[in-house]
Design a protein around this motif. Structure first.
Motif, short mmCIF file in Angstrom:
data_model
loop_
_atom_site.label_atom_id
_atom_site.label_comp_id
_atom_site.label_asym_id
_atom_site.label_seq_id
_atom_site.Cartn_x
_atom_site.Cartn_y
_atom_site.Cartn_z
N ARG A 28 0.82 -1.21 0.00
CA ARG A 28 0.00 0.00 0.00
C ARG A 28 0.86 1.27 0.00
O ARG A 28 1.91 1.32 0.62
CB ARG A 28 -0.91 0.02 1.22
CG ARG A 28 -1.94 -1.07 1.22
CD ARG A 28 -2.81 -1.04 2.43
NE ARG A 28 -2.17 -0.29 3.51
CZ ARG A 28 -2.74 0.04 4.63
NH1 ARG A 28 -3.96 -0.30 4.88
NH2 ARG A 28 -2.11 0.72 5.56
N THR A 72 0.85 4.59 1.57
CA THR A 72 0.18 5.24 2.70
C THR A 72 0.71 6.65 2.89
O THR A 72 1.82 6.99 2.48
CB THR A 72 0.41 4.45 4.00
OG1 THR A 72 1.81 4.49 4.34
CG2 THR A 72 -0.05 3.01 3.87
N SER A 73 -0.10 7.47 3.55
CA SER A 73 0.32 8.84 3.82
C SER A 73 1.56 8.84 4.71
O SER A 73 2.45 9.68 4.53
CB SER A 73 -0.80 9.64 4.47
OG SER A 73 -1.21 9.04 5.68
N GLN A 74 1.66 7.90 5.65
CA GLN A 74 2.84 7.85 6.52
C GLN A 74 4.11 7.62 5.69
O GLN A 74 5.11 8.31 5.90
CB GLN A 74 2.73 6.72 7.56
CG GLN A 74 1.72 6.98 8.64
CD GLN A 74 0.35 6.42 8.31
OE1 GLN A 74 0.05 6.09 7.16
NE2 GLN A 74 -0.51 6.33 9.31
N ARG A 75 4.07 6.70 4.77
CA ARG A 75 5.25 6.41 3.95
C ARG A 75 5.64 7.61 3.11
O ARG A 75 6.82 7.94 2.98
CB ARG A 75 4.99 5.18 3.07
CG ARG A 75 4.89 3.90 3.89
CD ARG A 75 4.42 2.73 3.08
NE ARG A 75 4.47 1.51 3.91
CZ ARG A 75 3.95 0.37 3.56
NH1 ARG A 75 3.33 0.22 2.39
NH2 ARG A 75 4.03 -0.67 4.36
N THR A 115 0.89 8.93 14.53
CA THR A 115 1.88 7.96 14.09
C THR A 115 2.83 7.60 15.24
O THR A 115 3.41 8.47 15.87
CB THR A 115 2.69 8.51 12.90
OG1 THR A 115 1.77 8.87 11.87
CG2 THR A 115 3.67 7.49 12.36
N THR A 118 6.06 2.78 13.90
CA THR A 118 5.68 3.01 12.50
C THR A 118 6.78 3.78 11.77
O THR A 118 7.11 3.49 10.62
CB THR A 118 4.34 3.76 12.40
OG1 THR A 118 3.33 2.94 13.00
CG2 THR A 118 3.97 4.07 10.96
N THR A 145 8.83 2.20 8.69
CA THR A 145 8.82 2.90 7.40
C THR A 145 10.24 3.20 6.95
O THR A 145 10.58 3.02 5.77
CB THR A 145 7.98 4.19 7.49
OG1 THR A 145 6.65 3.84 7.88
CG2 THR A 145 7.98 4.94 6.18
#
Length: 168
Positions: A45, A47-50, A80, A84, A88
């Motif tokens: 996926r 993701t916004s975090q990545r 976050t 995480t 990441t």
């Protein structure tokens, strides 16, 4: 009789018509298409975090710890967790979009600069600087392989005193 213009009274007027100090320019855009392509190619996926963590790392002019990145992205990613961030960053390293640098002086550092270079670490102030150039480690890698070890690469961290500390 000519009147010279009087300075405005009150807060400065910005070109956009808003009263107050000048607005800060937006940060430069960071291309993240490589991350998107790599994740999709692996069936993972996007993701916004990545995306935010990679963008933060690429905008930096220096190396950063996971904790520094966590603090930096907190406003944009308030929920976050530290695990995480670490996961990441490890993924970015696996994808070849970042490097993890173990200096032996504390927390690992992360570097968005992936082209060949090594690192200089000051033993006095812990400053880390880039040293451009590829490491000619072919002989060492072959010797490691001859022992049954399966090397994937090599890096050099050079320890000593930075220019400022050497002057003291």
């Amino acid at each position: 009789m000519r009147h010279s213009p009087q300075p405005p009274v009150g807060p400065p007027q910005r070109p956009d018509g808003v009263t107050g100090p000048p607005a800060e320019p937006p940060p430069p855009a960071v291309d993240q298409s490589d991350l998107i392509e790599l994740l999709r190619g692996r069936g993972q996926r996007v993701t916004s975090q990545r995306l935010v963590i990679l963008r933060d790392l690429r905008r930096r002019a220096r190396h950063a710890t996971a904790e520094e990145i966590h603090r930096s992205v907190h406003d944009e990613l308030p929920g976050t967790s530290a695990p995480t961030i670490y996961a990441t960053l490890d993924l970015l390293v696996q994808l070849g979009l970042a490097r993890r640098i173990d200096t032996g002086l504390g927390a690992a550092l992360y570097d968005a600069r992936t082209e060949p270079h090594q690192h200089l670490v000051c033993r006095h102030c812990s400053r880390v600087e880039d040293l451009d150039g590829e490491l000619a480690a072919g002989d060492l890698l072959r010797r490691a392989a001859a022992t049954g070890f399966r090397p994937s690469g090599a890096e050099v961290v050079i320890f000593g005193l930075c220019t400022a500390c050497a002057r003291e």
